[in-house]
Enzyme design. Structure first.
Site, PDB file in Angstrom:
ATOM      1  N   ARG A  16       9.800 -11.242  -5.900  1.00  0.00           N
ATOM      2  CA  ARG A  16      10.565 -12.137  -5.101  1.00  0.00           C
ATOM      3  C   ARG A  16      10.014 -12.314  -3.519  1.00  0.00           C
ATOM      4  NH1 ARG A  16      16.064  -9.171  -5.308  1.00  0.00           N
ATOM      5  NH2 ARG A  16      14.952  -7.083  -5.915  1.00  0.00           N
ATOM      6  N   GLN A  73       0.441   4.646 -10.828  1.00  0.00           N
ATOM      7  CA  GLN A  73       1.570   4.258 -11.982  1.00  0.00           C
ATOM      8  C   GLN A  73       0.830   2.760 -12.632  1.00  0.00           C
ATOM      9  OE1 GLN A  73       5.434   3.036 -10.216  1.00  0.00           O
ATOM     10  NE2 GLN A  73       6.586   3.436 -12.206  1.00  0.00           N
ATOM     11  N   GLY A  78       9.700   1.875 -13.744  1.00  0.00           N
ATOM     12  CA  GLY A  78      10.841   2.280 -13.227  1.00  0.00           C
ATOM     13  C   GLY A  78      10.619   3.532 -12.229  1.00  0.00           C
ATOM     14  N   ASN A 226      12.745  -7.451  -0.113  1.00  0.00           N
ATOM     15  CA  ASN A 226      12.314  -8.011  -1.130  1.00  0.00           C
ATOM     16  C   ASN A 226      12.425  -9.466  -1.029  1.00  0.00           C
ATOM     17  OD1 ASN A 226      13.142  -5.808  -3.151  1.00  0.00           O
ATOM     18  ND2 ASN A 226      15.315  -5.845  -2.121  1.00  0.00           N
ATOM     19  N   LYS A 349     -17.087  -9.381  27.576  1.00  0.00           N
ATOM     20  CA  LYS A 349     -17.397  -8.750  26.222  1.00  0.00           C
ATOM     21  C   LYS A 349     -18.527  -7.484  26.289  1.00  0.00           C
ATOM     22  CE  LYS A 349     -20.449  -8.690  22.500  1.00  0.00           C
ATOM     23  NZ  LYS A 349     -21.722  -8.480  22.710  1.00  0.00           N
ATOM     24  N   TYR A 364     -19.123 -16.335  31.566  1.00  0.00           N
ATOM     25  CA  TYR A 364     -19.271 -15.592  30.701  1.00  0.00           C
ATOM     26  C   TYR A 364     -20.038 -14.094  30.955  1.00  0.00           C
ATOM     27  CZ  TYR A 364     -20.876 -13.491  26.086  1.00  0.00           C
ATOM     28  OH  TYR A 364     -20.847 -12.409  25.176  1.00  0.00           O
TER      29      TYR A 364
END
Length: 449
Positions: A16, A73, A78, A226, A349, A364
């Site tokens: 969903r 699983q 379930g 959901n 940086k 820079y």
């Protein structure tokens, strides 16, 4: 008190959600749904965390950095089946908390109180229920007075049972051995052809063991995700929780509705968070700062009295009394000293910047080591990349770098030096020197004709 194990059910696809991503990997703020439930399990001192994976198991497993046990699983048959394949990891003498991987709003305190209630009641099984005005889709809790008789899934419920508004939240606490024994006796004779974990309740009751239900008053905590609509709703709840908590601890958030802050962020007193600001990761911000507006802060350590305006800062450290922005970009692995100015359109940086240094505009600074009391002129560039390797620029204390200078690494500018505007530096500038590399200006008359 018995040791606690937690099983997190995270094997479903979540069709969903209309997404190629497994449901539990969708995010609220900067954490996946699964991250939140794993944090719950860690914070309540689970000895072992078992995550049941199925759909896109590699993606789910790779998203987790915490030490957990995975149970695979292969077919999603379930909740009971999910526990069957987890049984080999469950200790007989432990308590087993079971939660769903798509319930990010669960509070640690709720789960701690719940496990304590389970222990104090000497129950073989305890579950949490809530009452909903519209219980469609939820399993109904069937009682006879205070005694719980069974839980009926919505698709299997009869007409009278559908009128019941007390529903199962999917949060359980079992005695380990009781759980494993009960799982052997349930079947999949139902509308879905699945093994329902709630069917263990009737098995346990038939053995004369205690089953308890804790009716919880805050329905919001048990919201399962959901759909993307529910994801959005849960994000709003989490956003409000986090912002309110930070304000109660002393931060000032001017526009909580436009401010998004991670659960792991800490903010000091009298720090102002301005509108349209995002603060993620394990960021810590000190006192008396001003952050924003329109700023993104991620995994930062920021000390006191720091002002950051319209800027992006990632994975770095900023010391006291600094000004950053507007429109600055601090990239990872930067260490910025005290009283530093990082101005508009400056990018830094992997660099260290000493105290009282200023880079006020359009520069820079990459892979550089800057000392104290340096002036970086407008348009200065550390030319750190030769096409193959990155190289270091070192600027020592008390250096003045003029505008539009190119510092071609590897290069060192020693203390007390000047670099003239427009200079390209290719070799060491010695202490107390002036480096100037401009060619002489030449004017050509009548050239425009």
């Amino acid at each position: 008190m018995k040791n606690l194990q937690t099983v997190i059910l995270a094997g479903g696809k979540g069709s969903r959600m209309k997404s190629n991503l497994p449901k539990v990997l969708h995010t609220i703020l900067d954490k996946t749904l699964l991250d939140y439930t794993i944090s719950n399990a860690k914070n309540i001192n689970s000895e072992n965390i078992i995550v049941v994976v199925g759909h896109e198991k590699e993606l789910v497993e790779n998203s987790i950095s915490t030490n957990v046990t995975f149970a695979y699983q292969k077919e999603q048959l379930g909740t009971g089946h999910a526990l069957m394949i987890s049984s080999e990891y469950i200790d007989d003498d432990s308590n087993v908390l079971i939660i769903c991987g798509d319930t990010p709003l669960l509070e640690d305190s709720t789960l701690l109180d719940f496990v304590e209630s389970h222990n104090n009641s000497n129950n073989a099984l305890t579950l949490i229920s809530i009452k909903l005005d519209n219980p469609t889709g939820y399993g109904r809790v069937i009682r006879n007075g205070n005694n719980v008789l069974k839980i009926v899934e919505h698709k299997d419920a009869e007409h009278d049972e559908l009128l019941i508004n007390e529903v199962n939240t999917g949060v359980y606490c079992f005695n380990g051995k009781v759980l494993k024994d009960a799982l052997k006796e349930i079947n999949n004779n139902n509308a879905q052809g699945e093994y329902y974990l709630p069917d263990t309740l009737e098995v346990i009751l038939k053995k004369g063991l205690n089953v308890g239900v804790v009716l919880h008053s805050n329905n919001e905590e048990f919201l399962g995700i959901n759909t993307k609509v529910q994801l959005s709703s849960a994000t709003s709840v989490m956003q409000s929780r986090i912002n309110n908590d930070l304000m109660l601890k002393g931060a000032i958030i001017e526009s909580p509705i436009s401010t998004f802050i991670s659960k792991d962020v800490t903010i000091g007193i009298d720090t102002i968070i301005k509108p349209n600001t995002i603060i993620y990761g394990t960021t810590s911000i000190g006192n008396d700062c001003v952050i924003g507006p329109n700023s993104t802060i991620n995994n930062m350590e920021i000390k006191n009295n720091v002002h950051i305006t319209n800027s992006v800062c990632n994975d770095s450290f900023i010391n006291n009394n600094c000004n950053v922005g507007p429109f600055a970009y601090i990239r990872p692995k930067c260490t910025i000293g005290e009283n530093v100015k990082i101005g508009d359109f400056v990018e830094i940086k992997n660099s260290t910047i000493g105290n009282n240094t200023k880079a006020s505009h359009l520069s820079y600074i990459g892979d550089a080591k800057l000392g104290s009391n340096i002036n970086i002129g407008c348009g200065t560039i550390t030319v750190n990349y030769d096409g193959v390797n990155k190289h270091v620029t070192t600027i020592e204390d008390n250096v003045f770098v003029g505008c539009n200078s190119n510092l071609i690494a590897p290069v060192t500018i020693e203390k007390n030096s000047f670099v003239g505007a427009g200079t390209t530096v290719t070799k060491t500038v010695t202490s107390n020197s002036l480096a100037i590399g401009r060619s002489r200006q030449k004017n050509i008359s009548n050239w425009i004709r």
